[in-house]
Write a protein that holds these residues in place. Structure first.
Motif, mmCIF file in Angstrom:
data_model
loop_
_atom_site.group_PDB
_atom_site.id
_atom_site.type_symbol
_atom_site.label_atom_id
_atom_site.label_comp_id
_atom_site.label_asym_id
_atom_site.label_seq_id
_atom_site.Cartn_x
_atom_site.Cartn_y
_atom_site.Cartn_z
ATOM 1 N N UNK B 39 -78.814 61.135 33.975
ATOM 2 C CA UNK B 39 -78.313 61.653 35.488
ATOM 3 C C UNK B 39 -78.243 63.522 35.830
ATOM 4 N N UNK B 40 -77.444 63.750 34.892
ATOM 5 C CA UNK B 40 -76.980 65.321 34.212
ATOM 6 C C UNK B 40 -77.863 66.061 33.993
ATOM 7 N N UNK B 41 -79.310 64.877 33.341
ATOM 8 C CA UNK B 41 -79.829 66.273 32.559
ATOM 9 C C UNK B 41 -81.064 66.326 33.449
ATOM 10 N N UNK B 42 -81.024 65.251 34.885
ATOM 11 C CA UNK B 42 -82.189 65.197 35.481
ATOM 12 C C UNK B 42 -82.361 66.600 36.189
ATOM 13 N N UNK B 43 -80.686 67.011 36.483
ATOM 14 C CA UNK B 43 -80.221 67.547 37.665
ATOM 15 C C UNK B 43 -80.353 69.134 37.231
ATOM 16 N N UNK B 44 -79.954 69.123 35.783
ATOM 17 C CA UNK B 44 -79.903 70.559 35.217
ATOM 18 C C UNK B 44 -80.780 70.152 33.641
ATOM 19 N N UNK B 45 -81.651 71.041 34.107
ATOM 20 C CA UNK B 45 -82.083 70.312 31.705
ATOM 21 C C UNK B 45 -81.444 70.775 30.285
ATOM 22 N N UNK B 46 -80.723 72.333 30.892
ATOM 23 C CA UNK B 46 -80.203 72.673 30.448
ATOM 24 C C UNK B 46 -79.030 72.013 29.661
ATOM 25 N N UNK B 47 -78.305 70.974 30.732
ATOM 26 C CA UNK B 47 -77.114 70.036 30.081
ATOM 27 C C UNK B 47 -77.811 69.637 28.528
ATOM 28 N N UNK B 290 -67.867 64.364 29.746
ATOM 29 C CA UNK B 290 -68.124 64.648 30.959
ATOM 30 C C UNK B 290 -67.900 65.868 31.717
ATOM 31 N N UNK B 291 -67.085 66.217 30.768
ATOM 32 C CA UNK B 291 -65.892 67.998 30.493
ATOM 33 C C UNK B 291 -67.093 68.969 30.840
ATOM 34 N N UNK B 292 -68.578 68.690 29.839
ATOM 35 C CA UNK B 292 -69.422 69.668 30.348
ATOM 36 C C UNK B 292 -70.071 69.978 31.404
ATOM 37 N N UNK B 293 -70.595 68.501 31.857
ATOM 38 C CA UNK B 293 -71.291 67.958 33.004
ATOM 39 C C UNK B 293 -70.683 68.362 33.980
ATOM 40 N N UNK B 294 -69.560 68.137 34.618
ATOM 41 C CA UNK B 294 -68.983 69.021 35.630
ATOM 42 C C UNK B 294 -69.442 70.513 35.569
ATOM 43 N N UNK B 295 -69.543 70.787 34.651
ATOM 44 C CA UNK B 295 -70.046 72.655 34.725
ATOM 45 C C UNK B 295 -71.863 72.484 35.189
ATOM 46 N N UNK B 296 -71.927 72.032 35.065
ATOM 47 C CA UNK B 296 -74.168 72.024 34.877
ATOM 48 C C UNK B 296 -73.960 71.708 36.235
ATOM 49 N N UNK B 297 -73.428 70.996 36.294
ATOM 50 C CA UNK B 297 -73.194 70.868 38.167
ATOM 51 C C UNK B 297 -72.635 71.112 39.624
ATOM 52 N N UNK B 298 -71.891 72.097 38.539
ATOM 53 C CA UNK B 298 -71.655 73.273 39.325
ATOM 54 C C UNK B 298 -70.179 72.716 40.009
ATOM 55 N N UNK B 299 -69.356 72.467 40.021
ATOM 56 C CA UNK B 299 -68.169 72.024 39.930
ATOM 57 C C UNK B 299 -66.809 73.012 39.826
ATOM 58 N N UNK B 300 -66.332 74.161 40.786
ATOM 59 C CA UNK B 300 -65.653 75.185 40.082
ATOM 60 C C UNK B 300 -65.035 74.396 38.590
ATOM 61 N N UNK B 301 -64.935 75.403 37.777
ATOM 62 C CA UNK B 301 -63.655 75.305 36.844
ATOM 63 C C UNK B 301 -62.893 75.284 36.777
#
Lengths: 325, 330
Positions: B39-47, B290-301
């Protein structure tokens, strides 16, 4: 099991008495040694000041004693303190509530945080250690998220009376602590609620079958734990004049150390408020006395760790010898 | 998973086995991990780019290794909250030995030996003197943390010698910590499942009285668990120490909680007796992912920890619910 002639209650009282006695002896020896080493230790102003610094841990240690007596634990208290501090700062500065109301909101937040722990522990049957481990992360996370790493400063002068002022020559928060100690002592020693805590810690199933409202009692003590963490937060903010999201980090370990040092069994069923009081007083005086004699701040926690292990070790060994007799 | 499945005819063992497989915490974690990457990969390939995946695995393999030992300790009905401080102390010992010129192998091996000695002391207090593990390790935490800071003042250890960076090696293009994580997880899982000593850990944690009656020594088993836990902690500390060009001689904040969380989310029951190290390793990866994914889906740090807290809670609740259903189905 070996001494069927002695009732469990009697044996408990004896072991408890001995643990408190050992602690008291350690406390007296520490006081004498520290007094010999430095003349700045045994002064009224120093001791009162230490009381000021001790209050935040002490207030949370009182309900923690109840929780550990029932065989539970609350690891989230430090994070709850941080969350309440942030809520206080944000509702006052950003939302613009009057400070008195912001204090009430902060206390309510603490109670709610504790209630949530208690609700999941009693209704969903999440083990306390796991539930409060999860909320340790969650509450600290909420504090960080709400504050966005900004600190709140510039509270009105009158607010600092709580953390820095004096009433009748004694730091304000020590009066609050005194009232809290009396209330927690009376409830534990003199009420059926207090007796029920021991019953739950000894044998929860038996307590349930004897009609004790186990879940309601647990809900109350976890809520009380959150509320006291909120109270600590308000006093803490008033004392240090600022609000940061990392406030109270590691508080849970200081609190548990004080309670366990005071003779409350981590397995539940045993413990007193008197023991806890000796526990947090001893820890604070050791920290202070050692610092005054030139020991670096971080080295003092070595001594506290050693005292914790030694005091439990001595009690365990005495207990063993007694049960062998 | 309804109570009706309990009456399934016994001639459907394959179905049964599949059902049991998907009912395990390991499978749930594995699926969650796949879903997360998809899911996160399809949202943001860099993940799912090599670089990010390797940083997720590389930066957290030592947590997975430490969680193996922690899982054993928890399965035996104990806990070790001094593990974060111990890793800090061991990393400092390792770095200091390397800088002082004692040789690279010494700097890798001595911390592991120190670790075993230390956890064995804890183990002896818990096993033979019957002191509660949470209290002993709380005391040890203070001693280690206070000792480390008062000796080193939290100084940075620089000028680490050439070749010291064990965790930076990449045999066959795969970072070294990943080998350690995979091999140690498999070895530990096999040991706990197929050897008498490994089974004894479950017995002592699950039902001490039954274990005693079947001739398992509680004392010896707990002693062994803490010693083995020391080996894993030591290896984790060396991986932690060798991952960068420099080591800060302090206790990594909250490390013990991260390690315990990995074990618990991995399905190890805090009450002892159940859980596997495969689960804890998967959980360590999942938590990091999960920690890394949150950054890639633009959740504020700033909200990272809060979201992580919610997810830990959800995992625990899902695990409780699964156990409840399984109990009903029996």
């Amino acid at each position: 099991m070996t001494d069927a002639t002695i009732s469990t209650g009697q044996r408990l009282r004896r072991s408890l008495g001995s643990h408190e006695a050992i602690l008291f002896v350690i406390l007296v020896i520490a006081l004498i040694v520290l007094d010999q080493l430095t003349d700045r230790f045994f002064t009224t102003s120093n001791l009162l000041n230490q009381g000021r610094l001790m209050t935040e841990v002490a207030l949370v240690a009182l309900p923690m004693t109840y929780i550990i007596i029932t065989g539970g634990i609350d690891l989230s208290v430090g994070s709850t303190l941080g969350l309440c501090a942030i809520v206080l700062g944000v509702t006052w500065q950003n939302v613009g509530l009057p400070l008195e109301l912001a204090v009430v909101v902060a206390l309510a937040t603490g109670a709610l945080a504790g209630f949530m722990n208690g609700w999941f522990i009693t209704r969903v049957r999440v083990p306390p250690l796991i539930m409060t481990l999860a909320t340790l992360a969650l509450y600290r996370g909420l504090a960080e998220g709400i504050s966005e790493a900004r600190s709140v400063r510039g509270y009105p002068e009158g607010f600092y009376i709580l953390g820095q002022g004096e009433v009748l020559g004694v730091p304000t928060q020590l009066w609050i602590l005194l009232v809290a100690m009396i209330v927690f002592w009376v409830v534990l020693e003199k009420t059926t609620f207090g007796r029920a805590l021991y019953a739950i810690g000894h044998n929860e199933t038996a307590a349930r079958f004897s009609g004790i409202p186990v879940d309601r009692i647990k809900l109350i003590i976890y809520t009380a734990s959150g509320l006291m963490a909120g109270l600590s937060a308000v006093i803490f903010v008033s004392r240090v004049t600022t609000t940061r999201s990392d406030m109270g980090t590691g508080l849970e370990l200081d609190v548990i150390a004080a309670v366990v040092l005071g003779g409350t069994s981590i397995f539940g069923g045993v413990g007193t408020i008197t023991g806890t009081i000796i526990g947090f007083v001893l820890i604070q005086l050791l920290k202070n006395g050692l610092a005054l004699t030139g020991v670096k701040g971080d080295a003092t926690i070595i001594v506290i760790g050693s005292v914790l292990i030694l005091s439990i070790l001595i009690t365990t060994l005495l207990e063993r010898r007694r049960s062998r007799d | 998973m309804t109570p009706a499945t309990a009456t399934l005819p016994p001639e459907r063992p394959v179905f049964d086995r599949v059902r049991r497989l998907f009912g395990s915490q390991e499978a749930v974690l594995f699926l969650a991990l796949i879903l997360l990457f998809t899911i996160v990969g399809s949202y943001n390939e860099r993940y799912v780019a090599d670089r990010n995946l390797s940083s997720i695995f590389l930066g957290n393999a030592y947590i997975a290794v430490a969680a193996i030992g922690m899982s054993m300790v928890i399965i035996s009905g104990n806990i070790d909250i001094s593990v974060g401080s111990l890793i800090g102390v061991l990393a400092t010992i390792s770095g200091t030995l390397a800088v002082e010129g004692y040789g690279i192998v010494t700097a890798w091996v001595v911390p592991i030996i120190c670790s075993v000695v230390f956890t064995s002391i804890t183990g002896a207090l818990v096993a033979y003197l019957r002191m509660p593990a949470i209290v002993v390790t709380l005391g040890m935490l203070s001693i280690l943390k206070g000792g480390l800071i008062s000796v080193t003042d939290g100084a940075w250890i620089n000028n680490l010698p050439e070749g010291y960076g064990l965790a930076q090696l990449k045999p066959l293009g795969i970072p070294m910590p990943i080998y350690f994580m995979v091999v140690l997880t498999i070895l530990a899982a096999l040991w706990m499942r197929y050897t008498a000593a490994g089974r004894a850990i479950y017995a002592v944690g699950g039902n001490p009285e039954a274990a005693r009656l079947s001739g398992i020594s509680r004392e010896r088993t707990i002693m062994m668990v803490f010693a083995v836990h020391g080996v894993f902690t030591g290896i984790a500390a060396v991986l932690f120490a060798t991952q960068f060009q420099t080591i800060q001689s302090t206790v990594p904040p909250n490390l013990e909680l991260i390690i315990i969380t990995a074990s618990v989310v991995g399905g190890v029951s805090i009450l002892g007796g159940t859980g596997t190290v495969i689960g804890s390793t998967l959980a360590a990866i999942l938590l990091a992912a999960i920690g890394s994914a949150l950054i890639f889906i633009d959740v504020s740090a700033y909200w990272l920890r809060a979201v992580q807290g919610v997810l830990i809670l959800l995992t625990v609740l899902a695990d409780l619910e699964r156990r409840r259903r399984q109990r009903k189905a029996l």
